[in-house]
Write an enzyme that holds these catalytic residues in place. Structure first.
Site, short mmCIF file in Angstrom:
data_model
loop_
_atom_site.label_atom_id
_atom_site.label_comp_id
_atom_site.label_asym_id
_atom_site.label_seq_id
_atom_site.Cartn_x
_atom_site.Cartn_y
_atom_site.Cartn_z
N ASP A 168 -0.03 1.17 -5.24
CA ASP A 168 -0.06 1.66 -3.85
C ASP A 168 0.60 0.62 -2.93
O ASP A 168 -0.03 0.07 -2.02
CB ASP A 168 -1.50 1.95 -3.39
CG ASP A 168 -2.38 0.70 -3.38
OD1 ASP A 168 -3.36 0.68 -2.58
OD2 ASP A 168 -2.10 -0.27 -4.12
N ASP A 222 1.09 -5.43 -4.60
CA ASP A 222 1.67 -4.50 -5.56
C ASP A 222 3.16 -4.80 -5.74
O ASP A 222 3.70 -4.75 -6.85
CB ASP A 222 1.56 -3.06 -5.08
CG ASP A 222 0.14 -2.61 -4.78
OD1 ASP A 222 -0.38 -3.01 -3.73
OD2 ASP A 222 -0.43 -1.89 -5.60
N ASN A 269 -3.29 1.67 0.08
CA ASN A 269 -3.04 0.74 1.19
C ASN A 269 -2.48 1.46 2.41
O ASN A 269 -2.67 1.02 3.54
CB ASN A 269 -2.05 -0.34 0.75
CG ASN A 269 -2.69 -1.36 -0.15
OD1 ASN A 269 -3.84 -1.74 0.05
ND2 ASN A 269 -1.97 -1.78 -1.16
N THR A 325 -2.83 -0.84 -10.06
CA THR A 325 -3.08 -1.86 -9.02
C THR A 325 -3.44 -1.20 -7.69
O THR A 325 -3.32 -1.82 -6.63
CB THR A 325 -1.85 -2.77 -8.82
OG1 THR A 325 -0.75 -1.97 -8.35
CG2 THR A 325 -1.47 -3.48 -10.10
N PHE A 383 -11.72 -2.69 -2.70
CA PHE A 383 -10.91 -1.62 -2.12
C PHE A 383 -10.44 -0.58 -3.14
O PHE A 383 -10.61 0.63 -2.93
CB PHE A 383 -9.70 -2.24 -1.40
CG PHE A 383 -8.81 -1.24 -0.73
CD1 PHE A 383 -7.64 -0.79 -1.35
CD2 PHE A 383 -9.12 -0.71 0.52
CE1 PHE A 383 -6.81 0.15 -0.74
CE2 PHE A 383 -8.30 0.22 1.15
CZ PHE A 383 -7.15 0.65 0.51
N ASN A 384 -9.80 -1.01 -4.24
CA ASN A 384 -9.21 -0.04 -5.17
C ASN A 384 -10.26 0.90 -5.76
O ASN A 384 -10.02 2.09 -5.95
CB ASN A 384 -8.47 -0.75 -6.31
CG ASN A 384 -7.15 -1.34 -5.84
OD1 ASN A 384 -6.61 -0.93 -4.81
ND2 ASN A 384 -6.66 -2.32 -6.57
N GLN A 390 -4.16 -11.62 6.29
CA GLN A 390 -5.35 -12.06 5.54
C GLN A 390 -6.12 -13.12 6.35
O GLN A 390 -7.34 -13.14 6.38
CB GLN A 390 -4.94 -12.64 4.18
CG GLN A 390 -4.43 -11.62 3.19
CD GLN A 390 -5.54 -10.91 2.41
OE1 GLN A 390 -6.70 -11.20 2.60
NE2 GLN A 390 -5.17 -9.96 1.57
N HIS A 414 -3.72 -10.56 -5.47
CA HIS A 414 -4.54 -9.75 -6.37
C HIS A 414 -3.77 -9.11 -7.53
O HIS A 414 -3.97 -9.41 -8.69
CB HIS A 414 -5.21 -8.61 -5.60
CG HIS A 414 -6.06 -9.00 -4.44
ND1 HIS A 414 -7.29 -9.58 -4.56
CD2 HIS A 414 -5.84 -8.84 -3.10
CE1 HIS A 414 -7.82 -9.76 -3.35
NE2 HIS A 414 -6.96 -9.34 -2.46
N ASP A 415 -2.89 -8.18 -7.21
CA ASP A 415 -2.33 -7.27 -8.22
C ASP A 415 -1.54 -7.93 -9.34
O ASP A 415 -1.64 -7.52 -10.50
CB ASP A 415 -1.47 -6.20 -7.53
CG ASP A 415 -2.30 -5.27 -6.65
OD1 ASP A 415 -1.74 -4.70 -5.71
OD2 ASP A 415 -3.52 -5.14 -6.90
O1 RIB Z 1 -8.76 -5.31 -3.19
C1 RIB Z 1 -7.42 -5.64 -3.44
C2 RIB Z 1 -6.62 -4.43 -3.79
O2 RIB Z 1 -6.59 -3.54 -2.68
C3 RIB Z 1 -5.14 -4.74 -4.08
O3 RIB Z 1 -4.68 -3.83 -5.04
C4 RIB Z 1 -4.45 -4.50 -2.77
O4 RIB Z 1 -3.09 -4.07 -2.94
C5 RIB Z 1 -5.25 -3.37 -2.21
O5 RIB Z 1 -4.74 -2.18 -2.76
CA CA Z 2 -2.68 -2.49 -4.63
#
Ligand code: RIB
Ligand code: CA
Length: 311
Positions: free
Chosen positions: A11, A16, A40, A124, A165-166, A227, A239-240
């Site tokens: 996303d 990503d 996102n 991701t 989140f994901n 951030q 993260h991804d």
């Molecule tokens: O929590 C982090 C995730 O949420 C990552 O994949 C970031 O791209 C958002 O999608």
């Molecule tokens: Ca992501």
């Protein structure tokens, strides 16, 4: 060495984008295609971002649009971190690349069923596309090597105190995948929050001086600003790309096989990944969760992927 065939479901999204960069040009990885869903940002924005990123990086892979909303719950988005475009900081130039005519679900089913070698599915973003593909055509599970996902956390969340989140974007989708019987490897906030894109990291990647390093610097500069504003972090957690770094060098993390239950109870912990590290409940172990990460090795892997691109 035999290249590992993967499909990257995402996303984009700043982090990503770096995962796409790393997966798209590595001798050990065969990126079969990119599938996209909302997360996102809305699907139209995440889809546009995936298409432009593939064009910018000269990746000759199909980009397939998928789910515009979760299976059951209402749509989330994350403009606070990724901006109105979902990829603030990226310069969109005219491109010829078009979306593949197949939906993400059709592409996942067709590609996995016909693959001569088991396919690794990397997610991701929310897991909606993969969950729907598994429900529409369960036979794909027999030709999935493993599901490697960024999402969840053993500890606290990043949207609610409980949920990441994901997973929170589509808890029912995660529930389907985590209970699919496929090998599931979860890279959650416990490790991704250790790989912060500090100013020293941006300076390091800027020295590579090619189009991949420019992309990294442009995107991470905005990612860090957001951030810091939202979480007060000195650098954004990258993260991804932890998923791709694992595929490149599995020793970059430590995994533990656990029972991991997705909370779909719609209470205050909705979307939580409940990982039983002590096996206290004696429930079936259905996921390998990352408990440690070698931060120095991670940045070495990221830098080596950036160096592979031309000027
Ligand atoms: O929590 C982090 C995730 O949420 C990552 O994949 C970031 O791209 C958002 O999608
Ligand atoms: Ca992501």
């Amino acid at each position: 060495m035999n290249r590992r065939p993967i499909i990257l479901d995402c996303d984009p999204g700043h982090d990503d984008a770096i995962a796409i960069l790393m997966a798209g040009n590595h001798p050990d990885i065969e990126l079969l295609g990119i599938t996209v869903e909302s997360g996102n940002q809305t699907l139209m924005k995440t889809g546009k971002n995936a298409l432009h990123l593939a064009a910018y990086l000269d990746l000759d892979v199909p980009v397939c649009l998928g789910a515009s909303e979760p299976i059951i719950k209402e749509v989330e988005a994350c403009p606070a971190i990724h901006g109105e475009s979902g990829l603030d900081g990226f310069t969109y130039l005219p491109i010829e690349k078009q979306f593949d005519s197949r939906s993400a679900v059709s592409y996942l089913i067709e590609t996995i069923l016909s693959a001569p070698q088991k396919v690794t599915v990397v997610t991701t973003g929310p897991m909606t596309n993969l969950a729907l593909a598994m429900k529409v055509e369960p036979r794909i599970k027999d030709n999935i090597e493993e599901v490697v996902l960024m999402g969840g956390s053993i500890g606290r969340g990043n949207v609610t105190p409980a949920a990441e989140f994901n997973i929170l974007c589509d808890p029912e989708a995660a529930y389907i995948v985590f209970n699919s019987g496929c090998v599931v490897k979860m890279f959650g906030l416990d490790v991704t929050r250790q790989v912060l894109v500090l100013p020293s990291v941006i300076e390091r990647m800027a020295k590579v001086e090619n189009k991949a390093s420019k992309l990294f610097v442009d995107l991470m500069t905005v990612f860090n600003q957001n951030q810091k504003h939202v979480f007060g972090f000195a650098g954004g957690p990258l993260h991804d790309p932890v998923t791709i770094a694992y595929l490149i060098d599995p020793t970059v993390v430590k995994l533990q096989h656990v029972s991991c239950e997705i909370d779909i109870s719609r209470g205050t912990s909705y979307g939580r990944t409940n990982c039983d590290l002590f096996n206290y409940q004696k429930k079936p172990k259905n996921a390998y969760v990352a408990t440690e990460i070698d931060v120095a090795k991670y940045w070495d892997i990221v830098e080596s992927c950036i160096q592979r691109y031309s000027l």
